[in-house]
Design a protein around this motif. Structure first.
Motif, short mmCIF file in Angstrom:
data_model
loop_
_atom_site.label_atom_id
_atom_site.label_comp_id
_atom_site.label_asym_id
_atom_site.label_seq_id
_atom_site.Cartn_x
_atom_site.Cartn_y
_atom_site.Cartn_z
N SER A 230 0.76 -1.01 0.11
CA SER A 230 -0.10 0.08 0.16
C SER A 230 0.93 1.27 -0.08
CB SER A 230 -0.85 0.02 1.26
OG SER A 230 -1.92 -0.92 1.16
N GLY A 231 2.00 1.20 0.87
CA GLY A 231 2.97 2.38 0.79
C GLY A 231 3.53 2.67 -0.55
N ILE A 232 4.03 1.61 -1.20
CA ILE A 232 4.48 1.79 -2.47
C ILE A 232 3.47 2.69 -3.53
CG2 ILE A 232 5.36 0.71 -4.69
CD1 ILE A 232 6.61 -1.33 -2.74
N LEU A 233 2.16 1.88 -3.68
CA LEU A 233 1.12 2.34 -4.42
C LEU A 233 0.98 3.75 -4.08
CD1 LEU A 233 -0.96 1.89 -6.72
CD2 LEU A 233 -2.53 1.12 -4.99
N ASP A 234 0.75 4.27 -2.79
CA ASP A 234 0.45 5.62 -2.35
C ASP A 234 1.56 6.49 -2.66
OD1 ASP A 234 -1.80 4.85 -1.03
OD2 ASP A 234 -1.00 4.56 1.02
N LYS A 235 2.90 6.03 -2.76
CA LYS A 235 3.85 7.00 -3.03
C LYS A 235 3.91 7.11 -4.71
CE LYS A 235 8.71 7.12 -2.94
NZ LYS A 235 10.24 6.45 -2.45
N GLU A 236 3.47 6.21 -5.34
CA GLU A 236 3.51 6.32 -6.90
C GLU A 236 2.25 7.07 -7.06
OE1 GLU A 236 5.37 5.35 -9.33
OE2 GLU A 236 6.59 4.36 -8.21
N MET A 237 1.23 7.09 -6.33
CA MET A 237 0.12 7.94 -6.78
C MET A 237 0.16 9.32 -6.40
SD MET A 237 -3.12 5.36 -6.17
CE MET A 237 -4.29 6.63 -6.94
N ALA A 238 0.96 9.72 -5.20
CA ALA A 238 1.29 10.96 -4.64
C ALA A 238 2.39 11.91 -5.53
CB ALA A 238 1.74 11.06 -3.40
N GLY A 239 3.30 11.02 -6.23
CA GLY A 239 4.22 11.75 -7.05
C GLY A 239 5.06 10.95 -7.96
N GLY A 240 4.65 9.69 -8.41
CA GLY A 240 5.39 9.04 -9.14
C GLY A 240 4.53 8.88 -10.42
N SER A 241 5.27 7.71 -11.16
CA SER A 241 4.34 7.65 -12.53
C SER A 241 3.02 7.55 -12.63
CB SER A 241 5.10 6.48 -13.23
OG SER A 241 4.93 5.15 -12.50
N ILE A 242 2.52 6.92 -11.61
CA ILE A 242 0.92 6.88 -11.77
C ILE A 242 0.14 8.17 -11.70
CG2 ILE A 242 -1.12 5.93 -10.53
CD1 ILE A 242 0.71 3.62 -9.51
N LYS A 243 0.76 9.11 -10.69
CA LYS A 243 0.39 10.64 -10.74
C LYS A 243 0.38 11.24 -12.15
CE LYS A 243 0.84 15.03 -8.05
NZ LYS A 243 -0.54 15.23 -8.17
N LEU A 244 1.59 11.15 -12.67
CA LEU A 244 1.67 11.89 -14.01
C LEU A 244 0.46 11.53 -14.97
CD1 LEU A 244 5.42 11.41 -14.32
CD2 LEU A 244 4.39 13.55 -13.48
N ILE A 245 0.29 10.18 -15.03
CA ILE A 245 -0.84 9.61 -15.60
C ILE A 245 -2.10 10.01 -15.33
CG2 ILE A 245 -1.81 7.66 -16.72
CD1 ILE A 245 0.85 6.01 -16.29
N LEU A 246 -2.44 10.00 -13.94
CA LEU A 246 -3.82 10.37 -13.73
C LEU A 246 -4.20 11.60 -13.78
CD1 LEU A 246 -4.00 7.89 -10.47
CD2 LEU A 246 -5.03 7.66 -13.18
N ASP A 247 -2.96 12.67 -13.73
CA ASP A 247 -3.13 13.98 -13.86
C ASP A 247 -3.22 14.59 -15.20
OD1 ASP A 247 -3.16 14.26 -10.81
OD2 ASP A 247 -1.08 15.14 -10.82
N ARG A 248 -3.01 13.77 -16.08
CA ARG A 248 -2.85 14.21 -17.43
C ARG A 248 -4.48 14.72 -17.95
NH1 ARG A 248 -0.41 9.77 -20.93
NH2 ARG A 248 1.30 10.15 -19.47
#
Length: 253
Positions: A230-248
């Motif tokens: 969960s911590g890894i996913l939260d980190k990716e969603m807060a400032g990693g590659s996942i956030k970049l995609i979802l913020d697009r």
């Protein structure tokens, strides 16, 4: 990268004896799964899953002496050696399956799992059955490893419990990689499990929901492991590659 016994036990909640057994174990000579590697356990998910799985089995009641028995571990490594030949030597999947049967011949104790695997691979050709396989087929690509635990004394009920955690773990490892690599895989035209859920951000959000459910399942047997994922996913969603995609703003194609 080196993985310490302390990391496995303190961060991932793995029994210390199990963590130490695999961290200290020598890489099996000539084994194609460990191709060119000097460490038995590293941060790659394809190696990290080994102590996690053995810890599941211990937490479900199997004694350590059964899990550490030399023949059992060597058969597990032989199954992975065969899988490595598929990856690196382009051996056909049918040959890999044949080798799995040969490796385990004369050592099968868990006949329920053995029969379930036979139906899964031989009769259903790797398609999900009522007992094995996830609907999202790319998440099943590690399932031949299950042959390697057919020599352990697990009853049907315990085996079914184990499979619940096995699929949550494999789904977590494989889906997490595909979620993080989603953009790159699309650009390269490589297979990605997220694309089986649809297109664009909607598919990515579905994948994240699957991960959250898997983490909840893992937390039932190992709270530290669930929290780690969960911590890894939260980190990716807060400032990693996942956030970049979802913020697009534009849609992902």
């Amino acid at each position: 990268m080196f993985i310490s016994t302390r990391f496995l036990s303190d961060r991932l909640g793995i029994d210390k004896d199990i963590a130490a057994f695999f961290v200290d174990r020598e890489v099996p000579a000539g084994n194609r799964y460990w191709k060119d590697r000097l460490l038995y356990i590293s941060r790659g998910n394809g190696f990290l899953f080994i102590p996690v799985v053995y810890d599941f089995l211990f937490k479900l009641g199997l004694p350590k002496e059964d899990l550490f028995e030399s023949g059992q571990v060597e058969r597990m490594e032989a199954i992975l050696h065969s899988a490595g030949k598929v990856e690196y030597d382009l051996m056909a999947g049918a040959e890999h399956l044949k080798e799995c049967y040969t490796i385990m011949e004369g050592h099968v104790v868990n006949k329920w799992l053995w029969n379930a695997l036979d139906k899964y691979f031989r009769q259903n050709h790797g398609g999900p059955t009522e007992d094995l396989g996830l609907p999202l087929l790319p998440l099943n690509r590690a399932d031949t490893f299950l042959f390697s635990i057919c020599d352990l004394n697990l009853d049907e009920g315990t085996t079914r419990n184990f499979l619940t955690y096995w699929y949550a773990l494999m789904s977590s490892f494989l889906m997490m990689d595909d979620v993080v690599d989603y953009d790159d895989d699309l650009k390269k035209g490589e297979e990605n499990a997220v694309t089986f859920l649809g297109e664009g951000k909607e598919a990515l959000l579905k994948a994240i929901d699957i991960l959250r459910r898997d983490f909840t399942t893992l937390s039932k047997i190992n709270p530290s492991l669930g929290a780690h994922f969960s911590g890894i996913l939260d980190k990716e969603m807060a400032g990693g590659s996942i956030k970049l995609i979802l913020d697009r703003k534009e849609s992902i194609k």
